[in-house]
Write an enzyme that holds these catalytic residues in place. Structure first.
Site, PDB file in Angstrom:
ATOM      1  N   HIS A 152      42.840 -62.774 -76.470  1.00 30.11           N
ATOM      2  CA  HIS A 152      43.455 -61.872 -77.464  1.00 30.11           C
ATOM      3  C   HIS A 152      43.774 -62.581 -78.784  1.00 30.11           C
ATOM      4  O   HIS A 152      44.097 -61.920 -79.768  1.00 30.11           O
ATOM      5  CB  HIS A 152      44.745 -61.256 -76.917  1.00 30.11           C
ATOM      6  CG  HIS A 152      44.539 -60.344 -75.750  1.00 30.11           C
ATOM      7  ND1 HIS A 152      43.658 -59.284 -75.785  1.00 30.11           N
ATOM      8  CD2 HIS A 152      45.096 -60.330 -74.507  1.00 30.11           C
ATOM      9  CE1 HIS A 152      43.683 -58.658 -74.607  1.00 30.11           C
ATOM     10  NE2 HIS A 152      44.538 -59.275 -73.819  1.00 30.11           N
ATOM     11  N   ASP A 183      37.689 -59.886 -67.823  1.00 36.13           N
ATOM     12  CA  ASP A 183      39.124 -59.582 -67.803  1.00 36.13           C
ATOM     13  C   ASP A 183      39.309 -58.077 -68.047  1.00 36.13           C
ATOM     14  O   ASP A 183      38.521 -57.462 -68.753  1.00 36.13           O
ATOM     15  CB  ASP A 183      39.818 -60.399 -68.903  1.00 36.13           C
ATOM     16  CG  ASP A 183      41.333 -60.304 -68.868  1.00 36.13           C
ATOM     17  OD1 ASP A 183      41.961 -61.277 -68.417  1.00 36.13           O
ATOM     18  OD2 ASP A 183      41.892 -59.269 -69.288  1.00 36.13           O
ATOM     19  N   HIS A 222      41.361 -56.535 -69.786  1.00 38.44           N
ATOM     20  CA  HIS A 222      41.699 -56.217 -71.173  1.00 38.44           C
ATOM     21  C   HIS A 222      40.542 -56.617 -72.100  1.00 38.44           C
ATOM     22  O   HIS A 222      39.865 -57.612 -71.851  1.00 38.44           O
ATOM     23  CB  HIS A 222      42.968 -56.963 -71.597  1.00 38.44           C
ATOM     24  CG  HIS A 222      44.152 -56.672 -70.732  1.00 38.44           C
ATOM     25  ND1 HIS A 222      44.532 -57.498 -69.691  1.00 38.44           N
ATOM     26  CD2 HIS A 222      45.017 -55.628 -70.750  1.00 38.44           C
ATOM     27  CE1 HIS A 222      45.602 -56.975 -69.101  1.00 38.44           C
ATOM     28  NE2 HIS A 222      45.917 -55.844 -69.718  1.00 38.44           N
ATOM     29  N   ASP A 237      42.405 -59.661 -63.592  1.00 36.84           N
ATOM     30  CA  ASP A 237      43.350 -58.543 -63.610  1.00 36.84           C
ATOM     31  C   ASP A 237      42.676 -57.177 -63.493  1.00 36.84           C
ATOM     32  O   ASP A 237      43.353 -56.153 -63.504  1.00 36.84           O
ATOM     33  CB  ASP A 237      44.266 -58.608 -64.849  1.00 36.84           C
ATOM     34  CG  ASP A 237      43.532 -58.980 -66.125  1.00 36.84           C
ATOM     35  OD1 ASP A 237      42.288 -59.019 -66.116  1.00 36.84           O
ATOM     36  OD2 ASP A 237      44.221 -59.232 -67.135  1.00 36.84           O
TER      37      ASP A 237
HETATM   38 ZN   LIG Z   1      43.891 -59.412 -69.097  1.00 36.39          ZN
END
Ligand SMILES: [Zn+2]
Length: 313
Positions: free
Chosen positions: A127, A164, A166, A248
C-alpha cells in the site's frame, strides 16, 4: 542451483504498531514457526541485510524518505497515516531489513545462488505509494525489488504478482507509467483501499487488475486467475517474478471476505512458478504481505512454501 532461500531478521519483530493492531509481531512469529518445521529442512536461511536509502529511493520520493527517517521516534508511537500506519522505535530498522531482504533476494536469484527466495519480513509494503505510507505499509519492498532488478541488474521486464486480498495501490502507482514494470493483482472488491478496477491498465497495459466479489471461493478464484491474470503475465514474458504474498484472502481471515483455502495458495504459487520456468529459469522472489488469521497465515504460508520447494500439495 535448486536452493530456496529464506531471508528474515529479528529486527522485523521490533516494529510495534501498538496493542490490538492486526499487523502484529505475532504474524511473523507464526510464519517463522511454520517454516522451521522439519518438513522444510531443505530451506537455507539468511539474515536480511539492511537496505539502503538508495534502494528505497528507486521507488519512493526523497522528501518522503527523509520525512520517515526524521519522524522515526526514540520512544512511543508516531502515526504516519491516521492511526493505520504507525512507527515505533524499531520500525526504521524493520522496514530497512524488509528492503534489504527484497534486494538481496533479487541478487540471489539473478546471480544463480538460489532458484527462488521467500522474504519472511514485516511490515507489509504494497500500500505504500511513492510519496506516502498507507495501510500498515511504510516502504514498498516488492516494488523496490522490481525497480532494483531493473536499475541494478538491467532486466527489461519484471512482474510483481500480488494475491493479497487488498489491492496494492502503492505498487500500481509506482509502476503505472513504467512499461518495464508489470503489476498483476487479485483482490476483493469492494474493499480497502478502493483502487484496482479492471479499467486501471497502466501506460502500456502493464497493470492487470482482477477484482473479486466478497465470498469468492476456490472455483471462481481459479477460473478468474486462469482467464484474466496468467495469460497476461505470460504475454509480458517476465525475466523475474516478484510475488506479493499476502494470505488474507484465506477463508479464516478476519479483515476480508474471500474464501480461499490453503490449496488455493499452493495452486496459484505453482501456476506462477510454471510461468517463471517458461520465461525466466524459474526465478521467483516472494515477499510476505498481509494475513491476519494466525491459522490462515500458517496454512497459507505452508502451502506457498511447499510449492516454492517443488513439493507435492
Ligand atoms: Zn492485505
Amino acid at each position: 542451483m535448486s536452493a530456496t532461500l529464506v531471508y528474515t531478521h529479528a529486527a522485523c519483530l521490533n516494529h510495534l504498531p501498538g496493542p490490538g493492531h492486526p499487523e502484529s509481531p505475532e504474524r511473523l512469529q507464526t510464519v517463522l514457526r511454520t517454516l522451521r518445521d522439519p518438513e522444510f529442512a531443505a530451506l537455507e536461511w539468511r539474515d536480511a541485510p539492511l537496505g539502503t536509502v538508495e534502494q528505497v529511493e528507486l521507488v519512493h520520493v526523497r522528501e518522503f524518505v527523509d520525512e520517515v527517517a526524521e519522524i522515526s521516534p526514540r520512544q512511543g508511537y508516531v502515526p504516519l497515516d491516521g492511526g493505520d500506519t504507525v512507527m515505533s522505535p524499531g520500525s526504521w530498522e524493520a522496514v530497512m531489513r524488509c528492503v534489504g531482504a527484497a534486494c538481496a533476494g533479487v541478487d540471489a536469484v539473478l546471480n544463480g545462488d538460489a532458484r527462488n527466495v521467500f522474504c519472511a519480513t514485516r511490515p507489509c509494503g504494497h500500500h505504500a505509494e511513492p510519496g506516502r505510507a498507507m495501510g500498515f505499509c511504510i516502504f514498498n519492498q516488492a516494488a523496490i525489488a522490481a525497480a532494483y532488478a531493473y536499475e541494478v541488474h538491467k532486466l527489461e521486464r519484471i512482474a510483481v504478482v500480488d494475491f493479497d486480498v487488498h489491492h496494492g495501490n502503492g505498487t500500481q502507482a509506482a509502476f503505472y507509467d513504467r512499461p518495464a514494470l508489470f503489476y498483476a493483482s487479485s483482490h476483493q472488491s469492494p474493499l480497502y483501499p478502493g483502487t484496482g478496477a479492471v479499467s486501471e491498465t497502466g501506460v502500456s497495459h502493464n497493470i492487470v487488475n482482477v477484482p473479486l466479489p466478497p465470498g469468492c471461493d476456490s472455483t471462481l478464484f481459479r477460473a478468474r486467475i486462469a482467464a484474466e491474470m496468467l495469460p497476461a503475465i505470460r504475454d509480458f514474458s517476465p525475466e523475474l517474478i516478484v510475488i506479493s504474498a499476502g494470505f488474507d484472502a484465506h477463508e479464516l481471515d478476519p479483515l476480508a471476505g474471500l474464501r480461499l483455502t490453503n490449496e488455493d495458495f499452493f495452486w496459484v504459487t505453482e501456476k506462477l512458478m510454471n510461468i517463471a520456468d517458461e520465461t525466466c529459469q524459474g526465478r521467483v522472489v516472494s515477499i510476505l504481505e498481509g494475513g491476519y488469521s494466525m491459522e490462515g497465515l500458517a496454512g497459507g504460508t505452508r502451502a506457498h512454501m511447499r510449492a516454492l520447494l517443488g513439493m507435492a500439495n
